[in-house]
Design an enzyme around this catalytic site. Structure first.
Site, PDB file in Angstrom:
ATOM      1  N   TYR A 190      -2.030  -0.509  11.014  1.00 22.74           N
ATOM      2  CA  TYR A 190      -2.146  -1.182   9.702  1.00 22.74           C
ATOM      3  C   TYR A 190      -0.929  -0.887   8.838  1.00 22.74           C
ATOM      4  O   TYR A 190      -0.258  -1.804   8.343  1.00 22.74           O
ATOM      5  CB  TYR A 190      -3.430  -0.729   8.984  1.00 22.74           C
ATOM      6  CG  TYR A 190      -3.410  -1.035   7.495  1.00 22.74           C
ATOM      7  CD1 TYR A 190      -3.437  -2.355   7.038  1.00 22.74           C
ATOM      8  CD2 TYR A 190      -3.339  -0.013   6.543  1.00 22.74           C
ATOM      9  CE1 TYR A 190      -3.406  -2.648   5.678  1.00 22.74           C
ATOM     10  CE2 TYR A 190      -3.302  -0.295   5.180  1.00 22.74           C
ATOM     11  CZ  TYR A 190      -3.335  -1.618   4.758  1.00 22.74           C
ATOM     12  OH  TYR A 190      -3.290  -1.903   3.410  1.00 22.74           O
ATOM     13  N   LYS A 231       2.115  -3.326   7.407  1.00 22.71           N
ATOM     14  CA  LYS A 231       2.403  -3.511   5.981  1.00 22.71           C
ATOM     15  C   LYS A 231       3.852  -3.104   5.688  1.00 22.71           C
ATOM     16  O   LYS A 231       4.540  -3.753   4.894  1.00 22.71           O
ATOM     17  CB  LYS A 231       1.439  -2.682   5.120  1.00 22.71           C
ATOM     18  CG  LYS A 231       0.009  -3.155   5.098  1.00 22.71           C
ATOM     19  CD  LYS A 231      -0.193  -4.539   4.508  1.00 22.71           C
ATOM     20  CE  LYS A 231      -0.029  -4.582   3.000  1.00 22.71           C
ATOM     21  NZ  LYS A 231      -0.369  -5.924   2.447  1.00 22.71           N
ATOM     22  N   THR A 258       0.815  -1.218   0.000  1.00 21.71           N
ATOM     23  CA  THR A 258       0.000   0.000   0.000  1.00 21.71           C
ATOM     24  C   THR A 258       0.851   1.271   0.000  1.00 21.71           C
ATOM     25  O   THR A 258       1.996   1.248   0.465  1.00 21.71           O
ATOM     26  CB  THR A 258      -0.898  -0.011   1.271  1.00 21.71           C
ATOM     27  OG1 THR A 258      -1.498   1.264   1.429  1.00 21.71           O
ATOM     28  CG2 THR A 258      -0.093  -0.300   2.535  1.00 21.71           C
ATOM     29  N   ASP A 259       0.245   2.360  -0.453  1.00 27.33           N
ATOM     30  CA  ASP A 259       0.951   3.653  -0.401  1.00 27.33           C
ATOM     31  C   ASP A 259       1.033   4.187   1.037  1.00 27.33           C
ATOM     32  O   ASP A 259       1.814   5.104   1.324  1.00 27.33           O
ATOM     33  CB  ASP A 259       0.268   4.686  -1.311  1.00 27.33           C
ATOM     34  CG  ASP A 259      -1.185   4.982  -0.958  1.00 27.33           C
ATOM     35  OD1 ASP A 259      -1.724   4.369  -0.008  1.00 27.33           O
ATOM     36  OD2 ASP A 259      -1.792   5.836  -1.635  1.00 27.33           O
ATOM     37  N   GLU A 260       0.230   3.601   1.949  1.00 24.38           N
ATOM     38  CA  GLU A 260       0.196   4.130   3.327  1.00 24.38           C
ATOM     39  C   GLU A 260       1.522   3.941   4.058  1.00 24.38           C
ATOM     40  O   GLU A 260       1.755   4.571   5.087  1.00 24.38           O
ATOM     41  CB  GLU A 260      -0.931   3.463   4.131  1.00 24.38           C
ATOM     42  CG  GLU A 260      -2.285   3.731   3.528  1.00 24.38           C
ATOM     43  CD  GLU A 260      -3.442   3.546   4.491  1.00 24.38           C
ATOM     44  OE1 GLU A 260      -3.232   3.455   5.705  1.00 24.38           O
ATOM     45  OE2 GLU A 260      -4.583   3.521   4.000  1.00 24.38           O
TER      46      GLU A 260
HETATM   47  P1  NAD Z   1      -9.674  -7.401   2.126  1.00 20.60           P
HETATM   48  O1  NAD Z   1      -9.669  -7.087   3.577  1.00 20.60           O
HETATM   49  O2  NAD Z   1     -10.891  -7.133   1.317  1.00 20.60           O
HETATM   50  O3  NAD Z   1      -9.333  -8.968   1.917  1.00 20.60           O
HETATM   51  C1  NAD Z   1      -8.321  -9.615   2.608  1.00 20.60           C
HETATM   52  C2  NAD Z   1      -8.428 -11.102   2.318  1.00 20.60           C
HETATM   53  O4  NAD Z   1      -7.361 -11.756   3.012  1.00 20.60           O
HETATM   54  C3  NAD Z   1      -9.728 -11.742   2.822  1.00 20.60           C
HETATM   55  O5  NAD Z   1     -10.226 -12.643   1.861  1.00 20.60           O
HETATM   56  C4  NAD Z   1      -9.316 -12.489   4.074  1.00 20.60           C
HETATM   57  O6  NAD Z   1     -10.103 -13.621   4.367  1.00 20.60           O
HETATM   58  C5  NAD Z   1      -7.887 -12.877   3.717  1.00 20.60           C
HETATM   59  N1  NAD Z   1      -7.044 -13.105   4.912  1.00 20.60           N
HETATM   60  C6  NAD Z   1      -6.924 -12.291   5.987  1.00 20.60           C
HETATM   61  N2  NAD Z   1      -6.080 -12.858   6.889  1.00 20.60           N
HETATM   62  C7  NAD Z   1      -5.655 -14.020   6.338  1.00 20.60           C
HETATM   63  C8  NAD Z   1      -4.763 -15.037   6.777  1.00 20.60           C
HETATM   64  N3  NAD Z   1      -4.147 -14.972   7.954  1.00 20.60           N
HETATM   65  N4  NAD Z   1      -4.546 -16.094   5.958  1.00 20.60           N
HETATM   66  C9  NAD Z   1      -5.182 -16.196   4.764  1.00 20.60           C
HETATM   67  N5  NAD Z   1      -6.044 -15.262   4.311  1.00 20.60           N
HETATM   68  C10 NAD Z   1      -6.272 -14.187   5.093  1.00 20.60           C
HETATM   69  O7  NAD Z   1      -8.415  -6.655   1.540  1.00 20.60           O
HETATM   70  P2  NAD Z   1      -8.239  -5.905   0.122  1.00 20.60           P
HETATM   71  O8  NAD Z   1      -8.786  -4.549   0.233  1.00 20.60           O
HETATM   72  O9  NAD Z   1      -8.682  -6.810  -0.942  1.00 20.60           O
HETATM   73  O10 NAD Z   1      -6.644  -5.770   0.090  1.00 20.60           O
HETATM   74  C11 NAD Z   1      -5.838  -6.813  -0.460  1.00 20.60           C
HETATM   75  C12 NAD Z   1      -4.381  -6.414  -0.335  1.00 20.60           C
HETATM   76  O11 NAD Z   1      -4.144  -5.204  -1.023  1.00 20.60           O
HETATM   77  C13 NAD Z   1      -3.934  -6.171   1.105  1.00 20.60           C
HETATM   78  O12 NAD Z   1      -2.648  -6.687   1.252  1.00 20.60           O
HETATM   79  C14 NAD Z   1      -3.930  -4.649   1.247  1.00 20.60           C
HETATM   80  O13 NAD Z   1      -2.978  -4.242   2.187  1.00 20.60           O
HETATM   81  C15 NAD Z   1      -3.549  -4.246  -0.159  1.00 20.60           C
HETATM   82  N6  NAD Z   1      -4.037  -2.926  -0.597  1.00 20.60           N
HETATM   83  C16 NAD Z   1      -5.365  -2.621  -0.483  1.00 20.60           C
HETATM   84  C17 NAD Z   1      -5.829  -1.404  -0.981  1.00 20.60           C
HETATM   85  C18 NAD Z   1      -7.292  -1.010  -0.896  1.00 20.60           C
HETATM   86  O14 NAD Z   1      -7.623   0.129  -1.200  1.00 20.60           O
HETATM   87  N7  NAD Z   1      -8.183  -1.896  -0.505  1.00 20.60           N
HETATM   88  C19 NAD Z   1      -4.934  -0.513  -1.585  1.00 20.60           C
HETATM   89  C20 NAD Z   1      -3.575  -0.859  -1.665  1.00 20.60           C
HETATM   90  C21 NAD Z   1      -3.156  -2.082  -1.192  1.00 20.60           C
HETATM   91  O1  DAU Z   2      -4.146   3.946   0.447  1.00 27.16           O
HETATM   92  C1  DAU Z   2      -4.346   2.577   0.341  1.00 27.16           C
HETATM   93  C2  DAU Z   2      -5.190   2.101   1.486  1.00 27.16           C
HETATM   94  O2  DAU Z   2      -6.507   2.569   1.243  1.00 27.16           O
HETATM   95  C3  DAU Z   2      -5.189   0.588   1.663  1.00 27.16           C
HETATM   96  O3  DAU Z   2      -3.887   0.173   2.000  1.00 27.16           O
HETATM   97  C4  DAU Z   2      -6.166   0.173   2.770  1.00 27.16           C
HETATM   98  O4  DAU Z   2      -6.228  -1.233   2.829  1.00 27.16           O
HETATM   99  C5  DAU Z   2      -7.527   0.722   2.427  1.00 27.16           C
HETATM  100  O5  DAU Z   2      -8.432   0.428   3.477  1.00 27.16           O
HETATM  101  C6  DAU Z   2      -7.456   2.237   2.214  1.00 27.16           C
HETATM  102  O6  DAU Z   2      -7.171   2.917   3.454  1.00 27.16           O
HETATM  103  P1  DAU Z   2      -7.926   4.269   3.886  1.00 27.16           P
HETATM  104  O7  DAU Z   2      -7.874   4.403   5.341  1.00 27.16           O
HETATM  105  O8  DAU Z   2      -7.456   5.417   3.054  1.00 27.16           O
HETATM  106  O9  DAU Z   2      -9.408   3.879   3.370  1.00 27.16           O
HETATM  107  P2  DAU Z   2     -10.863   4.129   3.991  1.00 27.16           P
HETATM  108  O10 DAU Z   2     -11.838   3.777   2.929  1.00 27.16           O
HETATM  109  O11 DAU Z   2     -11.011   3.484   5.319  1.00 27.16           O
HETATM  110  O12 DAU Z   2     -10.882   5.697   4.199  1.00 27.16           O
HETATM  111  C7  DAU Z   2     -10.715   6.585   3.108  1.00 27.16           C
HETATM  112  C8  DAU Z   2     -10.816   7.996   3.641  1.00 27.16           C
HETATM  113  O13 DAU Z   2     -12.163   8.244   4.060  1.00 27.16           O
HETATM  114  C9  DAU Z   2      -9.948   8.243   4.855  1.00 27.16           C
HETATM  115  O14 DAU Z   2      -9.453   9.572   4.810  1.00 27.16           O
HETATM  116  C10 DAU Z   2     -10.906   8.082   6.034  1.00 27.16           C
HETATM  117  C11 DAU Z   2     -12.231   8.551   5.463  1.00 27.16           C
HETATM  118  N1  DAU Z   2     -13.441   7.882   5.994  1.00 27.16           N
HETATM  119  C12 DAU Z   2     -13.473   6.524   6.051  1.00 27.16           C
HETATM  120  C13 DAU Z   2     -14.571   5.858   6.546  1.00 27.16           C
HETATM  121  C14 DAU Z   2     -14.592   4.345   6.625  1.00 27.16           C
HETATM  122  C15 DAU Z   2     -14.543   8.630   6.381  1.00 27.16           C
HETATM  123  O15 DAU Z   2     -14.535   9.878   6.294  1.00 27.16           O
HETATM  124  N2  DAU Z   2     -15.648   7.968   6.844  1.00 27.16           N
HETATM  125  C16 DAU Z   2     -15.715   6.611   6.965  1.00 27.16           C
HETATM  126  O16 DAU Z   2     -16.745   6.070   7.437  1.00 27.16           O
END
Ligand code: NAD
Ligand code: DAU
Length: 354
Positions: A158, A162, A132-134
């Site tokens: 988180y 990562k 992630t970019d975080e």
């Molecule tokens: P998600 O939370 O939707 O899914 C995570 C999946 O991993 C689920 O299916 C869960 O059952 C599985 N999992 C969790 N713990 C596990 C374990 N111990 N063993 C096996 N499986 C396990 O997550 P996502 O949003 O699809 O993100 C996927 C990946 O991409 C993550 O590594 C996250 O850090 C990264 N990422 C997410 C975003 C985003 O915006 N969602 C952006 C950048 C990177």
């Molecule tokens: O940047 C990549 C990341 O983006 C991934 O690594 C994470 O897995 C993914 O969850 C996401 O993280 P964020 O914290 O940026 O996503 P989230 O959707 O939780 O929040 C996006 C923005 O919106 C953040 O500034 C918080 C705000 N927010 C979020 C929620 C859930 C709200 O204002 N209200 C809300 O209820």
């Protein structure tokens, strides 16, 4: 064959579906099925000759080693993680366990397997880590976007977990020569996203007449990327990325949270007007901020564009329309996962914010 961990989650499932649409190579989805893992996401490929599933925790190194022995994959792509920042604030332990210990177990299992391969197979093998970019921390308004050389400065449990996993992946390349690749992506949105993240929770709450919770004053900025664009980028990095390199992936699409919520409301007003004729805007509520809330993320995706020729295909307006249309057409999917445990999470995270 390739292994995909976390393939029942949001991005992993989109990746598996996209992979099976385009490729004729089997994929084994390794997933523990936490609250975020949902096999309904993969219903359309159940029974597909190239789709396989193993319910395994990535922390279980022995089980992962068995899978390597049995299936002899040419690559493993690690999507499995605890992924929600707010949950990491309420309960960081699972994040340390899955994101750090889990990645370590996968690396150990992959290293043992890789060392026994023939030279050509060794050369072809890849461990691709999805991150992630975080990990880069938070930007001020005028700071340049994150590049691959931006120092790590994670701010939440988180992102810290990562970051630790990224460091382990890097170290296994540097120390043991394991052919790794790391991708660091910005905020994804699209079909199959669990309604705990900003975009799906706003869509879900809007349609159910509930408050649209905006943390703080809504001025925090994220870079948004349509999930299928992310999946395509990962596939390209797998095939063409240079071993040991990291690639930033982003949408060139920075938006304030308030702007995101307003666009969702405007799109819903058009696609699915409220029965009383009022705008969904009236459901917006400003709530207490997220502790340690990162102000701004922005990705400089020049490297992946110049080296591998990748650019996102979807823009925010087109991607958001597709996303909202998907949620409108898949009410049953949402109903299935918004049961007891989900409501408990809402109470925990939002109860004290109002
Ligand atoms: P998600 O939370 O939707 O899914 C995570 C999946 O991993 C689920 O299916 C869960 O059952 C599985 N999992 C969790 N713990 C596990 C374990 N111990 N063993 C096996 N499986 C396990 O997550 P996502 O949003 O699809 O993100 C996927 C990946 O991409 C993550 O590594 C996250 O850090 C990264 N990422 C997410 C975003 C985003 O915006 N969602 C952006 C950048 C990177
Ligand atoms: O940047 C990549 C990341 O983006 C991934 O690594 C994470 O897995 C993914 O969850 C996401 O993280 P964020 O914290 O940026 O996503 P989230 O959707 O939780 O929040 C996006 C923005 O919106 C953040 O500034 C918080 C705000 N927010 C979020 C929620 C859930 C709200 O204002 N209200 C809300 O209820």
């Amino acid at each position: 064959m390739i292994f995909v961990t976390g393939g029942a989650g949001f991005i992993g499932a989109n990746f598996v579906l996209n992979w099976l649409r385009k490729n004729n190579e089997p994929v084994l989805n390794i997933d523990k099925l936490t609250y975020a893992g949902n096999l309904n996401n993969l219903q359309s490929v159940e029974g597909h000759a190239n789709y396989h599933f193993a319910r395994v925790d990535i922390c279980d190194q022995n089980a992962i080693e068995e899978l390597f022995k049995k299936h002899q994959p040419r690559a493993i792509l690690n999507f499995a993680a605890e992924s929600h920042v707010d949950r990491s604030i309420h309960g960081p332990r699972d994040f340390v366990q899955t994101n750090i210990v889990g990645t370590f177990s996968l690396l150990q299992a992959a290293l043992g397997y890789w060392r026994e391969l023939s030279e050509p197979e060794k050369n072809n093998f890849r461990f691709l880590h999805v991150s992630t970019d975080e990990v880069y921390g938070s930007l001020e308004l005028n700071d340049p976007a994150f590049s691959e050389t931006t120092p790590y400065a994670p701010n939440s449990p988180y992102s810290a977990s990562k970051a630790a996993s990224d460091h382990l992946v890097r170290a296994y390349h540097h120390t043991y020569g394991l052919p790794v690749l790391t991708t660091n992506c910005s905020n994804n949105y699209g079909p199959l996203q669990f309604p705990e993240k900003l975009i799906p929770i706003v869509i879900h709450n809007a349609l159910n007449g509930k408050n649209l919770p905006i943390y703080g004053d809504g001025s925090n900025i994220r870079d948004w990327l349509y999930v299928v664009d992310h999946c395509e980028a990962i596939e390209l990095v797998l095939e063409k990325g240079r071993k040991g390199e990291t690639y930033n992936i982003g949408g060139w699409n920075e938006k304030k949270n308030l702007e995101v919520v307003d666009t969702i409301c405007a799109t819903l007003d058009e696609l699915c007007p409220r029965p009383d004729g009022k705008s969904y805007q009236t459901q917006k509520v400003f709530v207490a901020d997220r502790p340690g809330h990162d102000k701004r993320y922005a990705i400089d995706a020049t490297k992946i564009e110049k080296e591998l020729g990748w650019r996102p295909k979807e823009n925010f307006e087109s991607g958001l329309k597709k996303t909202i249309a998907w949620y409108l057409e898949n009410e049953a999917w949402v109903k299935n996962i918004t049961s007891g445990a989900y409501r408990e999470w809402l109470d925990k995270n939002y109860g004290a914010r109002q």
